[in-house]
Design a protein around this motif. Structure first.
Motif, PDB file in Angstrom:
ATOM      1  N   GLU A   7       0.850  -1.198   0.000  1.00 58.97           N
ATOM      2  CA  GLU A   7       0.000   0.000   0.000  1.00 58.97           C
ATOM      3  C   GLU A   7       0.885   1.247   0.000  1.00 58.97           C
ATOM      4  OE1 GLU A   7      -3.986   0.595   2.254  1.00 58.97           O
ATOM      5  OE2 GLU A   7      -2.496   1.611   3.491  1.00 58.97           O
ATOM      6  N   SER A   8       0.456   2.258  -0.768  1.00 60.50           N
ATOM      7  CA  SER A   8       1.172   3.529  -0.802  1.00 60.50           C
ATOM      8  C   SER A   8       0.200   4.655  -0.456  1.00 60.50           C
ATOM      9  CB  SER A   8       1.786   3.774  -2.184  1.00 60.50           C
ATOM     10  OG  SER A   8       0.772   3.827  -3.184  1.00 60.50           O
ATOM     11  N   LYS A   9       0.776   5.770  -0.032  1.00 56.59           N
ATOM     12  CA  LYS A   9      -0.049   6.914   0.364  1.00 56.59           C
ATOM     13  C   LYS A   9       0.460   8.173  -0.322  1.00 56.59           C
ATOM     14  CE  LYS A   9       0.331   8.974   4.393  1.00 56.59           C
ATOM     15  NZ  LYS A   9       0.280   9.281   5.843  1.00 56.59           N
ATOM     16  N   GLU A  10      -0.485   8.959  -0.841  1.00 55.41           N
ATOM     17  CA  GLU A  10      -0.159  10.253  -1.445  1.00 55.41           C
ATOM     18  C   GLU A  10      -0.940  11.338  -0.708  1.00 55.41           C
ATOM     19  OE1 GLU A  10      -0.622  12.783  -5.643  1.00 55.41           O
ATOM     20  OE2 GLU A  10      -1.405  10.739  -5.474  1.00 55.41           O
ATOM     21  N   THR A  11      -0.225  12.349  -0.227  1.00 54.27           N
ATOM     22  CA  THR A  11      -0.858  13.463   0.469  1.00 54.27           C
ATOM     23  C   THR A  11      -0.979  14.644  -0.496  1.00 54.27           C
ATOM     24  OG1 THR A  11       0.084  12.750   2.576  1.00 54.27           O
ATOM     25  CG2 THR A  11      -0.752  15.001   2.452  1.00 54.27           C
ATOM     26  N   LEU A  12      -2.211  15.091  -0.745  1.00 56.04           N
ATOM     27  CA  LEU A  12      -2.448  16.200  -1.655  1.00 56.04           C
ATOM     28  C   LEU A  12      -2.109  17.531  -0.988  1.00 56.04           C
ATOM     29  CD1 LEU A  12      -5.883  15.069  -3.160  1.00 56.04           C
ATOM     30  CD2 LEU A  12      -3.581  14.574  -4.001  1.00 56.04           C
ATOM     31  N   GLU A  13      -2.086  18.606  -1.783  1.00 55.30           N
ATOM     32  CA  GLU A  13      -1.775  19.929  -1.247  1.00 55.30           C
ATOM     33  C   GLU A  13      -2.741  20.329  -0.132  1.00 55.30           C
ATOM     34  OE1 GLU A  13      -1.580  22.902  -4.261  1.00 55.30           O
ATOM     35  OE2 GLU A  13      -0.178  21.775  -5.504  1.00 55.30           O
ATOM     36  N   SER A  14      -3.968  19.864  -0.243  1.00 55.71           N
ATOM     37  CA  SER A  14      -4.993  20.213   0.758  1.00 55.71           C
ATOM     38  C   SER A  14      -4.824  19.446   2.063  1.00 55.71           C
ATOM     39  CB  SER A  14      -6.378  19.920   0.185  1.00 55.71           C
ATOM     40  OG  SER A  14      -6.502  18.536  -0.134  1.00 55.71           O
ATOM     41  N   GLY A  15      -3.943  18.421   2.052  1.00 55.94           N
ATOM     42  CA  GLY A  15      -3.752  17.595   3.236  1.00 55.94           C
ATOM     43  C   GLY A  15      -4.513  16.286   3.194  1.00 55.94           C
ATOM     44  N   TYR A  16      -5.322  16.075   2.154  1.00 54.35           N
ATOM     45  CA  TYR A  16      -6.103  14.834   2.036  1.00 54.35           C
ATOM     46  C   TYR A  16      -5.182  13.695   1.613  1.00 54.35           C
ATOM     47  CZ  TYR A  16      -9.628  11.487   0.495  1.00 54.35           C
ATOM     48  OH  TYR A  16     -10.392  10.357   0.333  1.00 54.35           O
ATOM     49  N   ASP A  17      -5.326  12.538   2.272  1.00 56.40           N
ATOM     50  CA  ASP A  17      -4.500  11.362   1.987  1.00 56.40           C
ATOM     51  C   ASP A  17      -5.246  10.404   1.067  1.00 56.40           C
ATOM     52  OD1 ASP A  17      -2.414  12.244   3.573  1.00 56.40           O
ATOM     53  OD2 ASP A  17      -3.201  11.269   5.378  1.00 56.40           O
ATOM     54  N   ILE A  18      -4.604  10.061  -0.056  1.00 57.54           N
ATOM     55  CA  ILE A  18      -5.138   9.034  -0.956  1.00 57.54           C
ATOM     56  C   ILE A  18      -4.336   7.761  -0.742  1.00 57.54           C
ATOM     57  CG2 ILE A  18      -5.479   8.354  -3.359  1.00 57.54           C
ATOM     58  CD1 ILE A  18      -5.859  11.230  -4.099  1.00 57.54           C
ATOM     59  N   ARG A  19      -5.019   6.724  -0.313  1.00 59.46           N
ATOM     60  CA  ARG A  19      -4.357   5.434  -0.073  1.00 59.46           C
ATOM     61  C   ARG A  19      -4.601   4.526  -1.280  1.00 59.46           C
ATOM     62  NH1 ARG A  19      -2.478   5.073   4.976  1.00 59.46           N
ATOM     63  NH2 ARG A  19      -3.268   6.565   6.519  1.00 59.46           N
ATOM     64  N   ARG A  20      -3.499   4.110  -1.889  1.00 60.22           N
ATOM     65  CA  ARG A  20      -3.574   3.261  -3.078  1.00 60.22           C
ATOM     66  C   ARG A  20      -3.016   1.875  -2.739  1.00 60.22           C
ATOM     67  NH1 ARG A  20      -1.986   8.282  -5.531  1.00 60.22           N
ATOM     68  NH2 ARG A  20      -3.633   9.053  -6.920  1.00 60.22           N
ATOM     69  N   ASN A  34       4.646  -9.364 -15.399  1.00 54.55           N
ATOM     70  CA  ASN A  34       3.281  -9.615 -14.945  1.00 54.55           C
ATOM     71  C   ASN A  34       2.545  -8.295 -14.698  1.00 54.55           C
ATOM     72  OD1 ASN A  34       3.698 -12.407 -14.979  1.00 54.55           O
ATOM     73  ND2 ASN A  34       4.551 -12.374 -12.889  1.00 54.55           N
ATOM     74  N   ARG A  35       1.235  -8.349 -14.792  1.00 57.13           N
ATOM     75  CA  ARG A  35       0.402  -7.157 -14.632  1.00 57.13           C
ATOM     76  C   ARG A  35       0.382  -6.729 -13.162  1.00 57.13           C
ATOM     77  NH1 ARG A  35      -4.285  -4.477 -16.812  1.00 57.13           N
ATOM     78  NH2 ARG A  35      -4.369  -2.584 -15.561  1.00 57.13           N
ATOM     79  N   GLU A  36       0.632  -5.442 -12.962  1.00 57.43           N
ATOM     80  CA  GLU A  36       0.496  -4.846 -11.634  1.00 57.43           C
ATOM     81  C   GLU A  36      -0.518  -3.726 -11.717  1.00 57.43           C
ATOM     82  OE1 GLU A  36       3.090  -2.543  -8.178  1.00 57.43           O
ATOM     83  OE2 GLU A  36       4.090  -3.938  -9.556  1.00 57.43           O
ATOM     84  N   MET A  37      -1.377  -3.646 -10.735  1.00 59.30           N
ATOM     85  CA  MET A  37      -2.456  -2.682 -10.760  1.00 59.30           C
ATOM     86  C   MET A  37      -2.438  -1.864  -9.471  1.00 59.30           C
ATOM     87  SD  MET A  37      -6.479  -3.535 -10.955  1.00 59.30           S
ATOM     88  CE  MET A  37      -6.335  -4.334  -9.366  1.00 59.30           C
ATOM     89  N   VAL A  38      -2.638  -0.551  -9.619  1.00 58.41           N
ATOM     90  CA  VAL A  38      -2.679   0.362  -8.476  1.00 58.41           C
ATOM     91  C   VAL A  38      -4.062   0.992  -8.435  1.00 58.41           C
ATOM     92  CG1 VAL A  38      -1.612   2.337  -7.349  1.00 58.41           C
ATOM     93  CG2 VAL A  38      -0.219   0.842  -8.804  1.00 58.41           C
ATOM     94  N   VAL A  39      -4.727   0.878  -7.291  1.00 59.63           N
ATOM     95  CA  VAL A  39      -6.109   1.343  -7.226  1.00 59.63           C
ATOM     96  C   VAL A  39      -6.418   1.874  -5.833  1.00 59.63           C
ATOM     97  CG1 VAL A  39      -6.966  -0.950  -6.607  1.00 59.63           C
ATOM     98  CG2 VAL A  39      -8.511   0.700  -7.649  1.00 59.63           C
ATOM     99  N   SER A  40      -7.281   2.911  -5.794  1.00 58.43           N
ATOM    100  CA  SER A  40      -7.821   3.401  -4.525  1.00 58.43           C
ATOM    101  C   SER A  40      -9.208   2.804  -4.354  1.00 58.43           C
ATOM    102  CB  SER A  40      -7.895   4.933  -4.531  1.00 58.43           C
ATOM    103  OG  SER A  40      -8.672   5.392  -3.447  1.00 58.43           O
ATOM    104  N   LEU A  41      -9.342   1.950  -3.355  1.00 56.80           N
ATOM    105  CA  LEU A  41     -10.637   1.308  -3.120  1.00 56.80           C
ATOM    106  C   LEU A  41     -11.693   2.324  -2.702  1.00 56.80           C
ATOM    107  CD1 LEU A  41      -9.561  -1.967  -1.263  1.00 56.80           C
ATOM    108  CD2 LEU A  41     -10.075  -1.647  -3.695  1.00 56.80           C
ATOM    109  N   GLU A  42     -11.273   3.391  -2.004  1.00 57.64           N
ATOM    110  CA  GLU A  42     -12.209   4.430  -1.623  1.00 57.64           C
ATOM    111  C   GLU A  42     -12.766   5.124  -2.859  1.00 57.64           C
ATOM    112  OE1 GLU A  42     -13.333   5.991   1.776  1.00 57.64           O
ATOM    113  OE2 GLU A  42     -13.299   3.808   1.532  1.00 57.64           O
ATOM    114  N   ARG A  43     -11.896   5.416  -3.837  1.00 59.23           N
ATOM    115  CA  ARG A  43     -12.356   6.069  -5.068  1.00 59.23           C
ATOM    116  C   ARG A  43     -13.367   5.188  -5.786  1.00 59.23           C
ATOM    117  NH1 ARG A  43     -11.115   5.627 -10.353  1.00 59.23           N
ATOM    118  NH2 ARG A  43      -9.422   4.167  -9.912  1.00 59.23           N
ATOM    119  N   LEU A  44     -13.098   3.888  -5.860  1.00 59.39           N
ATOM    120  CA  LEU A  44     -14.035   2.972  -6.511  1.00 59.39           C
ATOM    121  C   LEU A  44     -15.372   2.929  -5.772  1.00 59.39           C
ATOM    122  CD1 LEU A  44     -11.753  -0.034  -7.513  1.00 59.39           C
ATOM    123  CD2 LEU A  44     -12.569   1.827  -8.958  1.00 59.39           C
TER     124      LEU A  44
END
Length: 519
Positions: A394-407, A430-440
């Motif tokens: 799992e990876s995490k990206e913090t946006l400028e607004s401070g919101y964390d997107i967990r992928r 092999n296929r690797e996929m990165v997805v945010s379950l919250e976004r889905l």
């Protein structure tokens, strides 16, 4: 025979109201402003000095001027002297253009929003709006700034970095040219900076003053004199300028030297149709029944990051959160869906791929995760070929607004020999996929709402709500460029426009009601 014509004869009645039809727009404006409590304007008039024009009179004149496509204070002053509706609203008083401009942009800066809220409450009381559905959209309006006075953030950073290198090189040259005991003295000052440290203008000013003090002791030291001159006349002023530019930029990528609070944005309605960059402001509005419920001004060219601050202002004006927000795909980010869910607001908001998902090409694309199956219990994905992709990390990206997107990263154990691999991925392994379950999850909720009968009706209605209002403001009333400069004054202009629009809409609705009664 001719009808008697005598210019010098006094004619009765002399009351200007006799020349104003009963259903005239000026009467609608007059009635709306008269309903306002006089105490609303107390904040704009602290007292002292000579008596002022009555703020209700000036408010009527200003609103009516905006309904008539008259935005210049000089033109408004001219209309007050020559136009019967203006003369009637002004009570035959004649404020000059300076008074009108001061009232519009200074006196009302802390009052106009209260006036707008009060008029909106009148509309709600009379059932013109219910404040239930909130249709949101944005448009860009050109700033009152020269389009060729741009300052770009990347260019400023680049020039500043090169300047830092020149400063470092200059001081290294001075240090190398001095005697050993002077090298140690000044080398200590330079060692505080470090080789990679950035020199601020304050620090450079201190170092320049230190060199000037040494120059007094050695007035014949030509290299030192040359270095001090270069610092004082060139390097220090430029560094101060770049720091000032970065302060004005903030988190923006550009600003205009003419109006530093305006950002360069691509304008759809450019006459060349080439998306030319122009200094502009992003105007966000919320509407219902084509009445403007809230307005806000933003420096960001995209709508995505405008939703949260706009709805915060809407809550202040309306006194409550809207029950339902209807918006286009420009607002359909994970962060916005999370914000609306947190505020318990129903989101009838499309996301970027909503319409593409309905196409045959999308449904036939085996590489799209929306066409795969997810096992919640086992936490793995199954592709159309039947291969499983298991959780890897799992990876995490913090946006400028401070919101964390967990992928979450999923990886296939083996794609070798898969007949669909060429259609699925271009990767060699092999296929690797990165997805945010919250976004889905948010997209699934939005999809269900938009495909429901109520959601579809609201989404279709959105096309005739804020879009029509922008059409009225920009095309019918010709407001395509601000007259004033700066966020504060531009916000006031949009406030006057919104007031004028709402009273125009009220007059139009009243006319329809009367026509329906007569039929």
């Amino acid at each position: 025979m001719y009808i008697q014509y005598t210019m010098d004869q006094l004619c009765l009645p002399m009351d200007l109201e006799e020349d104003i039809p009963l259903n005239h727009l000026a009467r609608v404006v007059n009635t709306a402003v008269n309903r306002l409590d006089d105490s609303i304007f107390d904040a704009a008039y602290p007292g002292g000095g000579r008596d002022s024009y009555h703020p209700k009179m000036l408010t009527k004149v200003m609103i009516y001027a905006y309904t008539q496509r008259i935005y210049s204070s000089r033109q408004i002053a001219k209309a007050v002297r020559e136009s019967i509706p203006f003369m009637w609203l002004a009570g035959r008083q004649r404020p000059d253009f300076r008074t009108l401009n001061r009232f519009r942009s200074q006196r009302m800066k802390n009052v106009l929003e209260t006036v707008f809220t009060a008029v909106l409450q009148f509309l709600a009381d009379e059932k013109y709006v219910s404040l239930e559905h909130y249709f949101m959209d944005g448009t860009k309006i050109e700033a009152n700034a020269n389009r060729y006075t741009f300052v770009w953030g990347k260019a400023v950073s680049k020039h500043k970095s090169k300047l830092q290198e020149k400063v470092q090189a200059l001081f290294e040259g001075i240090e190398a040219a001095e005697k050993q005991e002077e090298q140690e003295h000044r080398g200590q000052d330079l060692s505080e900076l470090g080789e990679s440290a950035e020199i601020s203008s304050e620090k450079l000013e201190q170092m320049t003053q230190a060199l000037e003090s040494q120059l007094l002791e050695k007035p014949k030291d030509k290299p030192l004199k040359k270095a001090v001159r270069k610092l004082r006349k060139d390097l220090l002023p430029r560094l101060q300028k770049y720091e000032q530019y970065q302060k004005l930029l903030g988190d923006r990528n550009s600003f205009s030297k003419t109006d530093p609070e305006a950002t360069f944005m691509r304008m759809k309605e450019d006459h060349m149709r080439n998306g030319q960059l122009k200094p502009a402001y992003n105007v966000q509005i919320g509407t219902e029944n084509q009445f403007i419920l809230t307005y806000s001004i933003h420096q960001r060219p995209t709508d995505t990051r405008c939703l949260e601050p706009h709805l915060e202002k809407a809550q202040q004006i309306l006194g409550k959160w809207p029950k339902t927000v209807i918006a286009d795909a420009g607002y359909g980010s994970e962060e916005n869906y999370a914000y609306l869910e947190k505020k318990e607001i129903q989101a009838v908001v499309k996301y970027s791929s909503y319409h593409k998902e309905k196409t045959k090409a999308w449904k036939a694309n085996v590489g799209k995760i929306e066409n795969w199956t997810y096992d919640t219990a086992e936490d793995h994905w199954t592709c159309p070929a039947g291969n499983r992709l298991h959780f890897h990390r799992e990876s995490k990206e913090t946006l400028e607004s401070g919101y964390d997107i967990r992928r979450r990263h999923y990886r296939s154990s083996s794609c070798e020999g898969c007949p669909l691999k060429e259609r699925c991925t271009k990767a060699a392994g092999n296929r690797e996929m990165v997805v945010s379950l919250e976004r889905l999850r948010y997209q699934k909720q939005a999809r269900e709402i938009l495909r429901s009968e109520e959601g579809y009706t609201l989404a279709v209605r959105r096309m005739t709500e804020p879009e029509s209002v922008f059409g009225q403001l920009k095309n019918n009333r010709g407001f395509r460029r601000f007259l004033l400069r700066g966020m504060e004054k531009v916000t006031l202009e949009v406030g006057w426009l919104s007031l004028a629009h709402n009273l125009l809409k009220q007059a139009a609705n009243d006319q329809k009601r009367r026509a329906a009664i007569l039929q």
